[in-house]
Enzyme design. Structure first.
Site, PDB file in Angstrom:
ATOM      1  N   GLY A 170       9.765  -2.972  11.986  1.00  0.00           N
ATOM      2  CA  GLY A 170      10.494  -1.889  11.326  1.00  0.00           C
ATOM      3  C   GLY A 170       9.595  -0.768  10.847  1.00  0.00           C
ATOM      4  O   GLY A 170      10.079   0.293  10.458  1.00  0.00           O
ATOM      5  N   ASP A 171       8.289  -0.967  10.904  1.00  0.00           N
ATOM      6  CA  ASP A 171       7.388   0.053  10.362  1.00  0.00           C
ATOM      7  C   ASP A 171       6.569   0.737  11.465  1.00  0.00           C
ATOM      8  O   ASP A 171       5.493   1.252  11.222  1.00  0.00           O
ATOM      9  CB  ASP A 171       6.449  -0.549   9.312  1.00  0.00           C
ATOM     10  CG  ASP A 171       5.514  -1.608   9.881  1.00  0.00           C
ATOM     11  OD1 ASP A 171       5.644  -1.944  11.078  1.00  0.00           O
ATOM     12  OD2 ASP A 171       4.651  -2.102   9.134  1.00  0.00           O
TER      13      ASP A 171
ATOM     14  N   GLU B 219      -6.829 -11.349  14.238  1.00  0.00           N
ATOM     15  CA  GLU B 219      -6.543 -10.406  13.165  1.00  0.00           C
ATOM     16  C   GLU B 219      -7.855  -9.836  12.625  1.00  0.00           C
ATOM     17  O   GLU B 219      -8.887 -10.525  12.610  1.00  0.00           O
ATOM     18  CB  GLU B 219      -5.763 -11.098  12.041  1.00  0.00           C
ATOM     19  CG  GLU B 219      -4.319 -11.374  12.402  1.00  0.00           C
ATOM     20  CD  GLU B 219      -3.599 -10.115  12.846  1.00  0.00           C
ATOM     21  OE1 GLU B 219      -3.412  -9.202  12.021  1.00  0.00           O
ATOM     22  OE2 GLU B 219      -3.224 -10.032  14.028  1.00  0.00           O
TER      23      GLU B 219
ATOM     24  N   ARG C 160       0.810  -1.231   0.000  1.00  0.00           N
ATOM     25  CA  ARG C 160       0.000   0.000   0.000  1.00  0.00           C
ATOM     26  C   ARG C 160       0.836   1.270   0.000  1.00  0.00           C
ATOM     27  O   ARG C 160       0.313   2.367  -0.161  1.00  0.00           O
ATOM     28  CB  ARG C 160      -0.976  -0.018   1.187  1.00  0.00           C
ATOM     29  CG  ARG C 160      -2.171  -0.944   0.932  1.00  0.00           C
ATOM     30  CD  ARG C 160      -3.214  -0.801   2.004  1.00  0.00           C
ATOM     31  NE  ARG C 160      -2.840  -1.460   3.239  1.00  0.00           N
ATOM     32  CZ  ARG C 160      -3.130  -0.999   4.450  1.00  0.00           C
ATOM     33  NH1 ARG C 160      -3.768   0.145   4.590  1.00  0.00           N
ATOM     34  NH2 ARG C 160      -2.754  -1.670   5.521  1.00  0.00           N
TER      35      ARG C 160
HETATM   36  C1  UD1 Z   1       0.452  -6.900  12.274  1.00  0.00           C
HETATM   37  C2  UD1 Z   1      -0.198  -7.793  13.348  1.00  0.00           C
HETATM   38  C3  UD1 Z   1      -1.424  -7.078  13.916  1.00  0.00           C
HETATM   39  C4  UD1 Z   1      -1.024  -5.739  14.471  1.00  0.00           C
HETATM   40  C5  UD1 Z   1      -0.285  -4.910  13.423  1.00  0.00           C
HETATM   41  C6  UD1 Z   1       0.317  -3.676  14.069  1.00  0.00           C
HETATM   42  C7  UD1 Z   1       0.231 -10.119  12.755  1.00  0.00           C
HETATM   43  C8  UD1 Z   1      -0.349 -11.363  12.132  1.00  0.00           C
HETATM   44  N1  UD1 Z   1      -0.580  -9.052  12.754  1.00  0.00           N
HETATM   45  O1  UD1 Z   1      -0.487  -6.779  11.220  1.00  0.00           O
HETATM   46  O2  UD1 Z   1      -2.014  -7.860  14.921  1.00  0.00           O
HETATM   47  O3  UD1 Z   1      -2.157  -5.051  14.919  1.00  0.00           O
HETATM   48  O4  UD1 Z   1       0.803  -5.649  12.845  1.00  0.00           O
HETATM   49  O5  UD1 Z   1       0.915  -2.840  13.120  1.00  0.00           O
HETATM   50  O6  UD1 Z   1       1.343 -10.168  13.220  1.00  0.00           O
HETATM   51  N2  UD1 Z   1       6.666  -8.774   8.058  1.00  0.00           N
HETATM   52  C9  UD1 Z   1       7.725  -9.573   7.690  1.00  0.00           C
HETATM   53  N3  UD1 Z   1       7.476 -10.742   7.044  1.00  0.00           N
HETATM   54  C10 UD1 Z   1       6.238 -11.202   6.780  1.00  0.00           C
HETATM   55  C11 UD1 Z   1       5.143 -10.382   7.165  1.00  0.00           C
HETATM   56  C12 UD1 Z   1       5.387  -9.166   7.803  1.00  0.00           C
HETATM   57  O7  UD1 Z   1       8.872  -9.226   7.909  1.00  0.00           O
HETATM   58  O8  UD1 Z   1       6.115 -12.283   6.207  1.00  0.00           O
HETATM   59  C13 UD1 Z   1       6.942  -7.510   8.744  1.00  0.00           C
HETATM   60  C14 UD1 Z   1       6.516  -6.277   7.967  1.00  0.00           C
HETATM   61  O9  UD1 Z   1       7.574  -5.787   7.190  1.00  0.00           O
HETATM   62  C15 UD1 Z   1       6.163  -5.298   9.080  1.00  0.00           C
HETATM   63  C16 UD1 Z   1       5.685  -6.201  10.194  1.00  0.00           C
HETATM   64  O10 UD1 Z   1       6.207  -7.486   9.927  1.00  0.00           O
HETATM   65  O11 UD1 Z   1       7.279  -4.592   9.544  1.00  0.00           O
HETATM   66  C17 UD1 Z   1       4.161  -6.255  10.267  1.00  0.00           C
HETATM   67  O12 UD1 Z   1       3.678  -6.792   9.080  1.00  0.00           O
HETATM   68  P1  UD1 Z   1       2.350  -6.269   8.396  1.00  0.00           P
HETATM   69  O13 UD1 Z   1       2.095  -7.067   7.176  1.00  0.00           O
HETATM   70  O14 UD1 Z   1       2.390  -4.799   8.264  1.00  0.00           O
HETATM   71  O15 UD1 Z   1       1.286  -6.721   9.518  1.00  0.00           O
HETATM   72  P2  UD1 Z   1      -0.150  -6.150   9.773  1.00  0.00           P
HETATM   73  O16 UD1 Z   1      -1.099  -6.774   8.837  1.00  0.00           O
HETATM   74  O17 UD1 Z   1      -0.100  -4.692   9.857  1.00  0.00           O
HETATM   75 CA    CA Z   2       1.530  -3.186   9.559  1.00  0.00          CA
END
Ligand code: UD1
Ligand code: CA
Length: 451
Positions: A104-105, A154, A15
């Site tokens: 990291g975000d 989630e 996004r």
């Molecule tokens: C995640 C959480 C959610 C929380 C939210 C807060 C999970 C399943 N969900 O959702 O409960 O409210 O963050 O911001 O954990 N990343 C990886 N590898 C992957 C997937 C993600 O490194 O395979 C990293 C992303 O770069 C990011 C972080 O993990 O830094 C979170 O991933 P993102 O996909 O943004 O999770 P959300 O759907 O936001």
């Molecule tokens: Ca996120």
């Protein structure tokens, strides 16, 4: 206590609609990843592992620049946050102790919140960081029962009833390292996203009869950036916090909302910052300095009592000593301006040193670049540079030297000497009037000829 940090940074950030990996987008002029590293560093971790995936090379380069002690684990396929943490396992071989997982975000997280989490671990096996969301949006929801955290659901998988919960998951957790990897081994991907959710470890831990708790922090710390709009919101929150800190530390900001600060801006007590000033990285301003409106500063140091601007530009390597004056439309780069010296109007001073109490006249330029190389201009103390002097570097002017207005200085000037290099003036009586008359006649003729 031994602490390891795992920072998740592999996600694509679809996004964001960007070619740049999400975690390298800046907040307060530092990549979001740098903010996570800074907050984590205050726990004095023994190991730091960043899990990279999309744009892993760029992320690895950034990690190396930001913290040499950190290692990068690559997650080739983004199969979910639990899978991401599992990729850090080889890098943590031989480590035993506490594992803190950061994202990291999530650039606004503060170190004391992490400290509170680790402290809460004394009485619980797993600690999750949650927050009360004004708009829970797509965040995971914390399902509490009798004051205990039962599980995290989630957004995608939640029922309407669960979506009504406003207590959300920040994603940050703290747990014994071996235990966490053990729990992660049991995580499956039978959910709406088909991903291995790290959040599932809560329910898995509960099933083992372990104690799980959520501690809360202010929502302003947990903002997760997934889009440009959220990046802008994170920037706004970062700026609001940085401005509030300066105000609390005794800095006057005449119009705080118009002053933009970087992650490392340092401003001393009783300094005054007028409206519309922008601070790039690496700026320190000492007590009592005045930065006037519409100035732009980066990589510079402004000493006590100095006055900068309005409309001044200080570029990297600028060092202003006490009581220096830098006025409007002046650009300074890689230059040391000594105490009490003045560069008040329309000048460029680059790759230079200016001695104490020297005065640089309006329109002076250090011609530091010959098209291939940069050269230095060295100006002694108590020097008077006349307006519109071109200083063709490399060149040195001794203490107490002077240049006449409009001089092009190509040779060194010895102390106390006056350099003058310009064509002698010739006044031609009546010539101006004649010239004007001639031009008027010409104009009239042209007007008649063109229909
Ligand atoms: C995640 C959480 C959610 C929380 C939210 C807060 C999970 C399943 N969900 O959702 O409960 O409210 O963050 O911001 O954990 N990343 C990886 N590898 C992957 C997937 C993600 O490194 O395979 C990293 C992303 O770069 C990011 C972080 O993990 O830094 C979170 O991933 P993102 O996909 O943004 O999770 P959300 O759907 O936001
Ligand atoms: Ca996120």
């Amino acid at each position: 206590m031994n602490i390891a940090l795992v920072i998740l940074a592999a996600g694509k950030g679809t996004r964001m609609n960007s070619d740049i990996p999400k975690v390298l987008h800046p907040v307060g002029q530092a990549p979001m990843l740098a903010h996570a590293l800074r907050a984590g560093a205050e726990l004095n971790p023994d190991r730091i592992v960043v899990v990279a995936g999309h744009g892993a090379e760029a992320v690895a380069r950034a990690v190396h620049e930001l913290d040499e002690s950190a290692t990068v684990a690559v997650q080739n396929e983004q199969l979910g946050t639990a899978h991401a943490v599992a990729q850090a396992r080889p890098a943590l071989r031989g480590f035993s102790g506490e594992l803190v997982v950061l994202y990291g975000d999530t650039p606004l997280l503060q170190a004391d919140t992490l400290q509170r989490m680790v402290a809460a671990r004394a009485s619980h096996d797993l600690v999750i960081l949650g927050f009360e969301a004004a708009d829970p949006g797509r965040y995971g929801r914390l399902v509490m029962r009798d004051g205990e955290l039962e599980r995290i659901v989630e957004h995608k998988d939640a029922t309407d009833e669960e979506r009504a919960i406003t207590l959300c998951n920040s994603g940050i957790l703290s747990c014994d390292c071996d235990l966490l990897f053990d729990l992660i081994d049991e995580v499956g991907n039978d959910n709406a996203a088909g991903e291995y959710y790290l959040t599932d470890v809560v329910e898995l831990a509960r099933r083992r009869g372990l104690s799980v708790t959520a501690i809360a922090c202010d929502e302003s710390q947990t903002l997760g950036v997934n889009s440009r709009a959220e990046l802008a919101a994170a920037e706004a929150a970062f700026q609001a916090r940085a401005r509030a800190e300066l105000l609390a530390n005794g800095v006057t900001l005449l119009a705080p909302d118009t002053v933009y600060l970087a992650f490392d801006t340092v401003i001393g007590r009783d300094a005054v910052i007028e409206p519309n000033v922008i601070f790039g990285p690496g700026v320190t301003v000492e007590s009592g300095a005045l930065i006037r409106a519409f100035s732009h500063l980066e990589g510079c140091h402004v000493s006590r009592g100095a006055i900068v601007g309005p409309f001044a530009r200080l570029r990297p390597g600028t060092e202003l000593a006490e009581e220096v004056r830098v006025g409007n439309f002046v650009e300074i780069k890689n230059a040391v301006i000594d105490a009490g010296a003045k560069v008040n109007h329309l000048s460029y001073v680059g790759d230079a040193s200016v001695g104490a109490r020297s005065n640089i006249g309006a329109g002076t330029i250090t011609c530091n670049y010959d098209g291939v190389m940069k050269h230095r201009t060295e100006i002694g103390s108590d020097v008077f540079i006349g307006s519109d002097t071109m200083l063709v570097a490399p060149v040195k002017l001794g203490d107490g030297a002077m240049t006449a207005t409009g001089t092009v200085v190509t040779r060194d000037v010895e102390p106390g000497a006056l350099a003058i290099a310009r064509a002698p003036q010739l006044n031609k009586p009546g010539r101006a009037r004649k010239l004007m008359d001639m031009l008027r006649v010409k104009k009239a003729r042209l007007k008649k000829e063109t229909p």
